[in-house]
Design a protein around this motif. Structure first.
Motif, PDB file in Angstrom:
ATOM      1  N   ASP A 132       0.830  -1.209   0.000  1.00  0.00           N
ATOM      2  CA  ASP A 132       0.000   0.000   0.000  1.00  0.00           C
ATOM      3  C   ASP A 132       0.866   1.261   0.000  1.00  0.00           C
ATOM      4  O   ASP A 132       1.927   1.309   0.630  1.00  0.00           O
ATOM      5  CB  ASP A 132      -0.893  -0.004   1.247  1.00  0.00           C
ATOM      6  CG  ASP A 132      -1.790   1.218   1.328  1.00  0.00           C
ATOM      7  OD1 ASP A 132      -2.431   1.540   0.313  1.00  0.00           O
ATOM      8  OD2 ASP A 132      -1.845   1.847   2.402  1.00  0.00           O
ATOM      9  N   ASP A 133       0.419   2.271  -0.718  1.00  0.00           N
ATOM     10  CA  ASP A 133       1.013   3.609  -0.693  1.00  0.00           C
ATOM     11  C   ASP A 133       2.501   3.608  -1.067  1.00  0.00           C
ATOM     12  O   ASP A 133       3.282   4.411  -0.552  1.00  0.00           O
ATOM     13  CB  ASP A 133       0.833   4.221   0.701  1.00  0.00           C
ATOM     14  CG  ASP A 133       0.737   5.741   0.647  1.00  0.00           C
ATOM     15  OD1 ASP A 133       0.264   6.263  -0.375  1.00  0.00           O
ATOM     16  OD2 ASP A 133       1.150   6.398   1.620  1.00  0.00           O
ATOM     17  N   THR A 156      -6.047   3.471  -1.620  1.00  0.00           N
ATOM     18  CA  THR A 156      -6.054   2.409  -0.608  1.00  0.00           C
ATOM     19  C   THR A 156      -7.397   1.684  -0.516  1.00  0.00           C
ATOM     20  O   THR A 156      -7.432   0.446  -0.581  1.00  0.00           O
ATOM     21  CB  THR A 156      -5.642   2.961   0.769  1.00  0.00           C
ATOM     22  OG1 THR A 156      -4.287   3.424   0.698  1.00  0.00           O
ATOM     23  CG2 THR A 156      -5.753   1.894   1.842  1.00  0.00           C
ATOM     24  N   SER A 159      -7.765  -0.522  -3.486  1.00  0.00           N
ATOM     25  CA  SER A 159      -6.895  -1.693  -3.414  1.00  0.00           C
ATOM     26  C   SER A 159      -7.524  -2.787  -2.554  1.00  0.00           C
ATOM     27  O   SER A 159      -7.512  -3.967  -2.909  1.00  0.00           O
ATOM     28  CB  SER A 159      -5.525  -1.312  -2.842  1.00  0.00           C
ATOM     29  OG  SER A 159      -4.859  -0.393  -3.675  1.00  0.00           O
ATOM     30  N   GLN A 160      -8.091  -2.375  -1.417  1.00  0.00           N
ATOM     31  CA  GLN A 160      -8.712  -3.344  -0.517  1.00  0.00           C
ATOM     32  C   GLN A 160      -9.987  -3.936  -1.125  1.00  0.00           C
ATOM     33  O   GLN A 160     -10.241  -5.139  -1.010  1.00  0.00           O
ATOM     34  CB  GLN A 160      -9.034  -2.678   0.821  1.00  0.00           C
ATOM     35  CG  GLN A 160      -7.814  -2.390   1.681  1.00  0.00           C
ATOM     36  CD  GLN A 160      -7.146  -3.667   2.158  1.00  0.00           C
ATOM     37  OE1 GLN A 160      -7.797  -4.687   2.357  1.00  0.00           O
ATOM     38  NE2 GLN A 160      -5.833  -3.618   2.324  1.00  0.00           N
ATOM     39  N   ASN A 171      -0.422   0.075  -4.950  1.00  0.00           N
ATOM     40  CA  ASN A 171      -0.749   1.445  -5.332  1.00  0.00           C
ATOM     41  C   ASN A 171       0.423   2.369  -5.045  1.00  0.00           C
ATOM     42  O   ASN A 171       1.170   2.167  -4.088  1.00  0.00           O
ATOM     43  CB  ASN A 171      -2.046   1.920  -4.673  1.00  0.00           C
ATOM     44  CG  ASN A 171      -1.922   2.156  -3.193  1.00  0.00           C
ATOM     45  OD1 ASN A 171      -1.351   3.158  -2.763  1.00  0.00           O
ATOM     46  ND2 ASN A 171      -2.462   1.237  -2.391  1.00  0.00           N
TER      47      ASN A 171
END
Length: 270
Positions: A132-133, A156, A159-160, A171
């Motif tokens: 993430d990020d 985020t 993505s989840q 991401n």
């Protein structure tokens, strides 16, 4: 007489029965109903003990027992002593057996069997958290999908959400002062999607975010000129990557996810 205890009896985990009992109990919120789960019942001795407790406490028994002998024993013995016993799954199983002319497997816990799809979803969720990020650019080359966008474009949550569809999503945040990871230019452009947004919408979102954090919404993070600078840099970057973009200005996460899933589906069918 009001019953304040319900014993949930199952030859598996008992989750299904408990959910049904909770749904029914929610209709009687004027007083508390205590649910006591008795899972993995394999013998009549345990059933006899539950019946005795239910009798002593004026309780109800709700059960999901797929083994006929256990079901029959519980119903018969509970009736003898006047304990209400509700068969939650039995009538549906019996009706399916009659209508479809098929014998049930009589194997407890089949609904909770862990299959390949389950493991793929868990793996995808863990992947989304790990990558993430942009915290580890190595995930970019391992991902099924790479989301690219400036801060507050729902990277985020997207993505989840997509991870629950069993997609491994990384991401990458785009900031003018930070050089993008080189992996972003090595991955297949068809696996990348840029999330674009209007300056005005992003300005509004960021101001609300700052307020929620108790910060001054005049900070450069929400400054419209700064936002335009970030978006110009983003536009240049996605042109370099040569990837598709989606305008998320007025889309909910679910809507954007459906657009992405359609893109992936169309690419797979080419």
């Amino acid at each position: 007489m009001n019953h304040s205890i319900v014993y949930v009896v199952s030859d598996s985990v008992g989750e299904t029965a408990e959910l049904v009992v909770k749904a029914a109990a929610s209709q009687f919120n004027s007083f508390g109903i205590d649910i006591k789960r008795v899972p993995y019942v394999e013998d009549t001795a345990t059933l006899k003990e539950v019946i005795t407790m239910a009798k002593e406490r004026d309780a109800i028994i709700g059960f999901t027992l797929v083994v006929p002998e256990l079901r029959e024993y519980l119903v018969k013995e509970a009736a003898k002593v006047g304990v209400p016993a509700v068969d939650i799954i039995g009538p549906m199983v019996d009706e399916m057996q009659n209508v479809y002319n098929r014998d049930p497997s009589q194997e407890p816990g089949l609904i909770h069997k862990l299959d390949e799809e389950y493991f793929r979803k868990i793996e995808a969720i863990e992947f989304a958290v790990k990558y993430d990020d942009g915290r580890d650019p190595r995930g970019i080359l391992r991902a099924d999908l790479v989301l690219v966008g400036v801060s507050r474009t729902s990277k985020t949550p997207l993505s989840q959400y997509l991870a629950h569809k069993r997609l491994k999503v990384a991401n990458v945040p785009i900031v003018p002062e930070v050089e993008p990871p080189e992996e972003l230019f090595q991955v297949d452009p068809n696996k990348c999607i840029g999330l674009c947004i209007s300056p005005e919408k992003l300005n509004s979102i960021r101001k609300e975010r700052l307020k929620a954090l108790g910060l001054n919404d005049k900070a450069s993070y929400a400054n419209i000129e700064r936002i335009k600078e970030e978006l110009n840099y983003f536009n240049e970057l996605v042109k370099r990557i040569d990837c598709k973009t989606i305008d998320v200005s007025n889309k909910a996460v679910e809507e954007t996810a459906n657009v992405i899933l359609n893109i992936i589906h169309n690419q797979a069918n080419k």
